[in-house]
Motif scaffolding. Sequence first.
Motif: not given
Lengths: 439, 518
Positions: A261-266, B92, B197, B233, B195, B240, B231, B238, A373
């Motif tokens: 959801y936070r777009r912190r994922s490869f 958030e 937080q 983009e 994003r 963070s 984060v 992307r 990320t």
Amino acid sequence: MSPSLEDLTKRTVAYAIEKGAREAMCGARRGRSIRLQYRDGQLDRMRESATASIWVELYVDGRYSRNSTSDLRWRAVQEFIDQAIEITRVLGEDPFRALPDPSLYKGRSEANLDLFDPSCDKLDTPSRQSLAAAVADAARSADGPIVSSSGSWSDNRSESFQFRSNGFEGHSLVTSFSISAGVTVEDSDGRRPQDWDFAAARHIEDLPEPRTIGENAARKALSRRGQRKLPSGTMTVVVDPQSAGRLLRYFLPAMTGSALYRRRSFLLDRVDKQVGSHNLTLIDDPLIVRGLGSRLFDGDGIAAHPRVLIERGVLRSYFIAVYHGRKLDMAPTGGGTSNLFIAPGARDRDAIIASIEKGVLVTGFIGGGSDSTAGDFSIGIAGFEIEGGELGAPVGEMNIGGNHKTFWNKLIEVGSDPFPYSSSRVPTLVFEDVAVSGV
Amino acid sequence: MSHRIRRGISRRDFLLGGAATTASLTLPGWLAGCASRSVLPSAGPMTPGYFEEHFGVSEGLIRKVMGAALSRGGDFADLFFQHSSSTNLSLEDSVVNRASTSMDLGVGIRVVVGEQTGYAFSEELTEESMIGAARTAAGIAASQSISPPVQLEGRTHRQYYDTKYDWRTVGVGRVIPLLESLDERVRAADPAVARAQIYFSSSQRRFLVVDSEGRTSFDNRPTTRLIVSIVMEKNGERHSNRGSMAGRAGMELYTEERLSALLERALTRTRLLFDAVESPRGEMPVVLAAGSSGLLLHEAIGHGMEADFARKGTSIFAGRIGERVAEPFVTIVDDGTTPELRGAINFDDEGNESQRTVLVEDGILRGYMHDRISARHYGVESTGSGRRQSFRHMPIPRMRSTYMTAGPHARGEIVAGVKRGILAESFAGGQVKIGAGDYSFYVKNGWIIEDGKTTAPIKDVNIMGNGPETLSRITMVGDDFEMDFDGGTCGKDGQQVPVSLGMPTVLISSITVGGSKS
């Protein structure tokens, strides 16, 4: 005396609803743990703990908070809830916060996971002392320049009850036992290498002989004398089963709903895509009898089932808890790991090493980190040189680095030897063409 | 055994001025210099009477529990009463939509015989429960009972933070607008922000330590931390990163100046990741930027100088006091007395005075950090380093704020002298093996140095070294000392405690960089 955990949770939820919460969840836990450590021939530490606490999720006017307290005097709990409700009311609204749909609670396994060992109640101080002493004595009596050694025993008993205002009830009663040993030895250059060994299990009878843990720790520490640092290079890296779980744990955060959801994922948008080599099949199985990570329901109360996460290198499933599932418009799958397995291969660690001409065996990681990320990671390693199919000198002060997006494609073999004393039952892992840094 | 520190990416400016004025206050209404008065006078919530007023822990009850702890003899015993509360808020999607609060209450009881420790705790402050725990802890001992102290002696301590502050009286309504405005600013600052937080935490811990000699100390510690996590983009890529700040302080910590520096740091350090190139690998010179790179000291020498490892012979620094370990311009201290830092303590969790402890002075190894057990082992005074995570844990020697003092070299001169190496600027954590001395620390942001100039940024690279070897390879120390106003959380024996870090710019002539570039 104090109320049962069930009564406490129901009473707390009823109070929260009475005070204005639309929905509420309360979990209560009571635990006892005893740990003894022998060091250099004498009892060094004895620690006994008895804990009880509750945690409460409040859903008030479309707002959410999670609260915990160890002050269980009923008046204190009431004040605590009053205050938490007051704080919750001041927050911003969150339309995705609500208890799970009760249909998700259904289908809970009826299996007896056998997570409680009644013999824990029969342990007394002398028997605990003799178990810890057996580990410590074995470590201490090994041949070699041992500077210091220790052996520990611990037993834990934990009971919990969860109640949600929309009908969920869940109880668990578990035990766990662990033995561990640490040994420090003298090296000729003044260094004092250390190593350790441990085992943990839900039942006492599933632990190995205590002395084997002490012996292993001593053998491992003694083998670390004369450590070298190899030249930097690109080489085959074999990861010992006892350490492989830690490497895997750097990969997993990118699979969680919150990271997606936070777009912190490869691993964003990678379902049904290749994320590792065909040797990588990763399974989460919560229903293993006597498993250290076993459970009948997850943190949201959802009935737990085995799941294939990665199938022959293809990503099949994420860890989606109810809240992030709603935000992502994805079905919840369970928010975290239970017992992790990598489908085993044909040969054990030593057979694999015998087939490797040149490389490094990693027996321990130190420090390091991972950027979930972008996928970059870099981790310190200690282990042994592999040359001509045999283990050579101990190596350390070295490092491996790469990016998860390509690294797991380099997994060329998986061992037949998963580490049994952990909730990550990971076997030997072999990677080719890894960036190793040293001199 | 290994020990880790986790941390946020730090701010690099040091809290100046006003903080020092709190350093000479004493607890009001406390004994008024009269040792025979009751230890627990009826008083308001800011005084030692707190545990009596709220939980009925009277002096008589304390003596009874102490009596049970000493019922089988022992050299020493102490009781650690704690009541703490914390409130965490998170933002958030531009809304502060989650709070988590917690409350913790209990007493830890310790009985020491020689170097052996018996420990038990109770989460109920009732007579029955506390005496039960005291008897359990007494199980380590096996001789004649000893009488508890006839009278308890309240002690006063210097103060390095505001012990009258109370986060429990700060409404979340005061904090929410702060978080919302930071969110607005971070989103307005750069269209690439996808994003954000923001995490805010505040906690208040009150505790009372009473030992078997009757020494009694009360403290009230405020702690807070703010983390901005971003984060970005750009063109389908992307990245963070985050910025954070922390202190033993109240809302006054969050000045506009510090907040804007925090946002700038979070934004700059995220933007830099898009331009990062693969880091070189292998042994090379490494320049550590001033401030949070005090993390190196924490791992390379700090843990090894904790006297529990030294007395057991399990530290690579054991038995080396008085030896030269570094160049004469290297002085390293561990200090609990720098005001308002996360690592500041008025006294340690055994009731011993906080102090500035010199570990290395002009390159010579000077002294270990002691708790009560190790101080007795070595026949020295405690250095006020006995710390514990909570009443559930026994105190052990720990660091507070660890830093190197300023040296003779200019920053520009240090970088200019490097032909090919890296500059490490922000960090995410580290770990050490105490006996072998091997340690690591993880660089989140850094730069490649070529021919004396920083060229391209690098990211996510682990550095590996050996403590004594690294100390001997510190060849230049800058005159630009900075205390890091964030700090970390240090883990040892399963216990987490807050610590701080500081450093001038430093050159290490050779150390292994774990990059992935061939």
